[in-house]
Design an enzyme around this catalytic site. Sequence first.
Site, PDB file in Angstrom:
ATOM      1  N   ASN A  28      65.145  23.655  68.394  1.00 12.74           N
ATOM      2  CA  ASN A  28      64.081  23.077  67.786  1.00 12.74           C
ATOM      3  C   ASN A  28      63.222  22.649  69.161  1.00 12.74           C
ATOM      4  OD1 ASN A  28      65.279  22.994  65.391  1.00 12.74           O
ATOM      5  ND2 ASN A  28      65.584  20.593  65.308  1.00 12.74           N
ATOM      6  N   LEU A  60      60.455   5.375  70.193  1.00 16.24           N
ATOM      7  CA  LEU A  60      60.393   4.227  69.447  1.00 16.24           C
ATOM      8  C   LEU A  60      59.896   4.402  68.129  1.00 16.24           C
ATOM      9  CD1 LEU A  60      59.190   1.586  72.054  1.00 16.24           C
ATOM     10  CD2 LEU A  60      61.813   1.882  71.428  1.00 16.24           C
ATOM     11  N   GLY A  61      60.141   5.678  67.573  1.00 16.02           N
ATOM     12  CA  GLY A  61      59.543   5.890  66.226  1.00 16.02           C
ATOM     13  C   GLY A  61      58.183   5.938  66.177  1.00 16.02           C
ATOM     14  N   GLY A  83      68.687  21.879  70.805  1.00 16.93           N
ATOM     15  CA  GLY A  83      68.176  23.055  71.585  1.00 16.93           C
ATOM     16  C   GLY A  83      66.995  23.907  71.014  1.00 16.93           C
ATOM     17  N   ASP A 135      62.767  16.046  68.479  1.00 24.48           N
ATOM     18  CA  ASP A 135      62.615  17.303  69.362  1.00 24.48           C
ATOM     19  C   ASP A 135      61.302  18.041  69.369  1.00 24.48           C
ATOM     20  OD1 ASP A 135      65.401  17.316  69.106  1.00 24.48           O
ATOM     21  OD2 ASP A 135      65.427  18.566  67.274  1.00 24.48           O
ATOM     22  N   SER A 188      58.454  22.602  61.168  1.00 21.30           N
ATOM     23  CA  SER A 188      57.208  21.588  61.173  1.00 21.30           C
ATOM     24  C   SER A 188      56.343  21.504  62.514  1.00 21.30           C
ATOM     25  CB  SER A 188      57.954  20.377  60.803  1.00 21.30           C
ATOM     26  OG  SER A 188      58.624  19.858  61.966  1.00 21.30           O
ATOM     27  N   ALA A 217      54.046  16.752  63.249  1.00 17.77           N
ATOM     28  CA  ALA A 217      55.287  17.392  62.964  1.00 17.77           C
ATOM     29  C   ALA A 217      55.926  16.721  61.780  1.00 17.77           C
ATOM     30  CB  ALA A 217      56.158  17.713  64.005  1.00 17.77           C
ATOM     31  N   GLY A 228      61.001  19.957  57.230  1.00 21.24           N
ATOM     32  CA  GLY A 228      61.485  20.837  58.186  1.00 21.24           C
ATOM     33  C   GLY A 228      61.710  20.371  59.705  1.00 21.24           C
TER      34      GLY A 228
END
Length: 305
Positions: free
Chosen positions: A44, A222-223, A42, A254, A293, A284, A289
């Site tokens: 982030n 999906l990364g 939350g 996030d 980040s 990011a 971090g």
Amino acid sequence: MTGTVVVLGIFAADLAFTAPRLPRLGETLAARGFALGPGGKGSNQAVAAARSGARVRLVSRIGEDAFGAMARDLWSAEGIDIAHVRAGGAPTGAAFIFLEAGTGQNAIIVESGAAGLLSAADIEAAEAAFRGADIFLTQLEQPVEAAIRGLEMARRHGLRTILNPAPAGPVPDAAWCLCDVVTPNESEAAALTGIPVTDAASARAAGEALLARGVGCAVVTLGAEGVLVCEAGAATMIPAVRAGPVVDTTGAGDAFAGAFAAALAEGRPTLEAARFGCAVAGLAVTRPGAALSVPRRDEVAGFLA
């Protein structure tokens, strides 16, 4: 144009250890690095939304301790409205983060701490946060009952609702129709639908299963492949943005969720908001971090230009 995003979620102090692998039970490994910083989905996402240009109001609970002070310092620096953050009742949350050396991939254990006490009554007490806002964003690190009451409160006040169903857990069937958008990753989409998600085709099948439950739009992250935006009768793949070598993927989801919410709050169409979220997440992951980040809006604009 700037919109207002209400975020319900937790803060957790992130204790991140870098190592070649996770230790086996009974084994001690020497780490290759350690960092302590602000986290919690939350928090982030609130930071990501604020850095993306939105006005942000946060609903949460923290402890009266050093980690709680860390949270307040972060939110103050980011200009986040914390009039509806309560303190006390339990220690502030914390998370153990394992970072795989060389890849930046992660595994996380989180304890919600004081935010685990969030209840429907807390949401009712925070009703003023919803007035005049545009978007409501929540996750499942706090009790699901609080998330559902938040979705109901948002609907009461005419906000568009986003559920980031992380970590994946039981969600009552009646809650899905309260979600204008859901943003699961591959594993969360699989856990929620029973459909293994390994590519765009299976992501679309999972997204359509969520639409069948009453969700307005499913955005499956999906990364490194990007995100699949699944709406009635259409599925659109938004490719990931590669901004440099991947250092740490901890806050990528996030970063996307908060930036996506901010873009929707200022009136951008869903696909455009998803592209903006991918750009923020892509930047990011090139730095360590979670919350810290996340790039600021002018940096994202410069990168996209």
